[in-house]
Design a protein around this motif. Sequence first.
Motif, short mmCIF file in Angstrom:
data_model
loop_
_atom_site.label_atom_id
_atom_site.label_comp_id
_atom_site.label_asym_id
_atom_site.label_seq_id
_atom_site.Cartn_x
_atom_site.Cartn_y
_atom_site.Cartn_z
N ASN A 134 0.81 -1.22 0.00
CA ASN A 134 0.00 0.00 0.00
C ASN A 134 0.85 1.27 0.00
OD1 ASN A 134 -2.27 -1.71 0.25
ND2 ASN A 134 -2.11 -1.66 2.48
N CYS A 175 2.29 6.87 1.05
CA CYS A 175 1.18 5.93 1.23
C CYS A 175 0.02 6.30 0.32
CB CYS A 175 0.71 5.94 2.69
SG CYS A 175 1.90 5.26 3.86
N LEU A 176 -0.83 5.32 0.06
CA LEU A 176 -2.08 5.58 -0.65
C LEU A 176 -2.90 6.62 0.11
CD1 LEU A 176 -3.22 1.95 -1.54
CD2 LEU A 176 -2.48 3.69 -3.17
N PHE A 198 -4.10 6.36 3.96
CA PHE A 198 -3.25 5.39 4.62
C PHE A 198 -2.09 6.10 5.31
CE2 PHE A 198 -5.65 2.91 1.76
CZ PHE A 198 -5.55 1.58 2.11
N LEU A 204 -7.38 -5.15 -1.01
CA LEU A 204 -6.11 -4.79 -0.41
C LEU A 204 -5.49 -6.04 0.22
CD1 LEU A 204 -7.11 -1.43 1.29
CD2 LEU A 204 -5.70 -1.71 -0.74
N PRO A 205 -4.17 -6.07 0.45
CA PRO A 205 -3.22 -4.98 0.22
C PRO A 205 -2.71 -4.96 -1.21
CG PRO A 205 -2.11 -6.81 1.25
CD PRO A 205 -3.56 -7.21 1.16
N ILE A 248 -8.95 4.43 -5.42
CA ILE A 248 -8.91 3.92 -4.04
C ILE A 248 -10.20 4.30 -3.34
CG2 ILE A 248 -7.70 3.97 -1.84
CD1 ILE A 248 -5.87 5.04 -4.95
#
Length: 735
Positions: free
Chosen positions: A287, A301-302, A305, A386-387, A403
């Motif tokens: 991620n 990070c996404l 996240f 995910l992940p 996302i």
Amino acid sequence: MASLIAFALTISLVFNIATSQSNITRGSSLSPNGATNRWLSPSGLYAFGFYPQKDGYALGIYIAQTSQRTVVWTASRDNLPLFNNATLEFTTNGGLVIDQAQGQQINIFDAGASIASMQDSGNFALFDSQGTVLWQTFDNPTDTLLAGQRLVAGKTLFSSISEVDQSIGVFKLAMLPDGNLVQYANLGTEPIGSSYWSSNTTGTGPNVTLNLDSNGFLYLLQNSTNFITNLTQGGFPSNNTIYRTKIDVDGIFRLYSHDLRNMSKNGSVIWASSNDKCAGKGLCGVNGYCEVMNDDARCRCLPGFEFVNPELWSMGCERNYTLEKCKMNNLGTAVRMESLSNARWEEATYEIPEATTQEDCSAACLNDCHCEVALFTGSECRLQRLPLRFLEVTDSDSNVGLIKLYVASSNNGSDPSNPWIQIKKARRMGIFVSGVSLISISLLVLLFSGVLIYKARVWAYRKVSDNKNSQLFENVGPRAFSYAELERITNGFKEELGRGSFGIVYKGIIKNSMKVVAVKKLKEELAQQREIEFQTEMKTVPCWAERIRMAIDIAHGILYLHEECETAIIHCDIKPQNILMDGYNCAKISDFGLAKLLEHDQTRTSTLIRGTRGYVAPEWYKNLPITVKVDVYSFGIVLFEILCCRRSVENNFPVNEAILEEWVYDCYETDELSKLVNGEDVDKHTLDRMVKIGLWCIQEDPALRPSVKQVVLMLEGTVNIPVPPNLASFLSTVV
């Protein structure tokens, strides 16, 4: 006379070795804080000894003359850090052993060496009395090759976790048997898509080695004579200069030079396998993705996240909030899709809906409870859970990552410009309030439980003589009780716990075992017509999603015992009867009566056979030392039981189905896995994955079984699962 001459020649040879290099004799030792903590090479360029490691010490070889210690080899990387009271001893019987507290030992070399030597080449070697090399660090590289050292076929260099932690990290460089030199993400296996650099020499044949000369020439050679290809042109200065190659923490394979005339400077990079500092796949973990900023790699990070550990990016990212999927509306939240341009990641698509635009793709994911991310390629919409692994954001990709985000709705006071802040604040306040409440309740429960346990034990001890002739029952299913027994257990149906449609539930205590039970007494007028329904209720199994969650919970519990406790614990009796469900339907491991504790740095132990028939690993029956892998074997059997909703042995089943693991393997081999779930509507991809995990867990050779950490990653879909080896040769011997 002949024996005296031979003895004299031996002494002469040993003396010649001793005068040509820095030698260590039997009985010598090192310790981190002792008078001697290292052995230097003759020129003092290299040292073999202890050096500070994160949270302790490590033992290895380093360039002693550089201003910042440059490590080129590390001992026992799976057992770091070492304690400050550790001692390295070149024993009187010619072994090389690390001694730690309470008699714990790590054997580097068993016995038989006459002399040890730290050489100016950077090699540490053990010799017999004839001067023959018995063991040397050049044959066992860690993350570095020095001039004169080779990486032979089948050997691998592993990166370190960080610059201050020499434990095995997330990248590896492997010299493959087919002649290709390849860099992979270190996932235990080499799944498709995990390599990110190679020498492109596949098929050049066996016995290819990677070699480094004293002038910085890095090349591949076959059978020590046939030139394959060069990675560098060489021709660099050889006087007053030393060279080393290393697979760095970021996964890049680099060639360094060190000027011996100015060792205050750090080494200079003169070649690298890639100039892209984000080339290493998995650098930022799941991620997360890498960006180059100011010529340095930075992980991000996404959206929505945050880093699991901001100081160790390779651990990846996790959601910065916790909400139950598909129940967002009840929590006063809104769901939207956030786009990430130029994205790509490892292929793990579970569905490709009809969607020709980015908006259609977003809608498809929003309307699917299982979808957490989607990849829109311009012509296709790929839904995924995910992940995300091997996530990349590059200018060369036209894909758009989508996302799914759960954001606070505007009517609850959240700031629309930064909805995450409110969610995180609410989460932290909730954690604080919950924490205080749990601590208070826990203290009361502990106090109350302590009193009950004390009374129960006193009562049990008083009844020992009465229980000598108690009947023992195999704990494999429900036991029938007579009405008179139930009346005694409940003290005449005295204490009512609750009422239901079938009747009244009473509290009872089975005297022999002091177990507290619930006894449901059916209403007399409904007893006959409700009997069948009651039996059906007792036989119900959880739904497919609940079973998968249960398996993951159990694996996490075993992971805690094996790797997260201060002292590793082998449970030794993993079976369904020792798995309890709490009020939130989370599986918990219980009954540690047979558990075995491992000392620090102890990986195996010898003990009498423990466990329950049907779940016991083969090594128990062979009287071999056991490791944490016995729990992995038992988990594999339990996983099959969870998937198939039956016990491991069913004597009333057909012969080919009676032993569960044999039946599972047969169904796997014949591609008939649907038989295992009796036609139940389950996710076929998940079923296939779970079966393969179980088959890996029950391998006869403990070394082939994955660690429980790898099992957790496989269960959660973080790593690909290779095809399990053939099990037919030994399944029939497992009882």
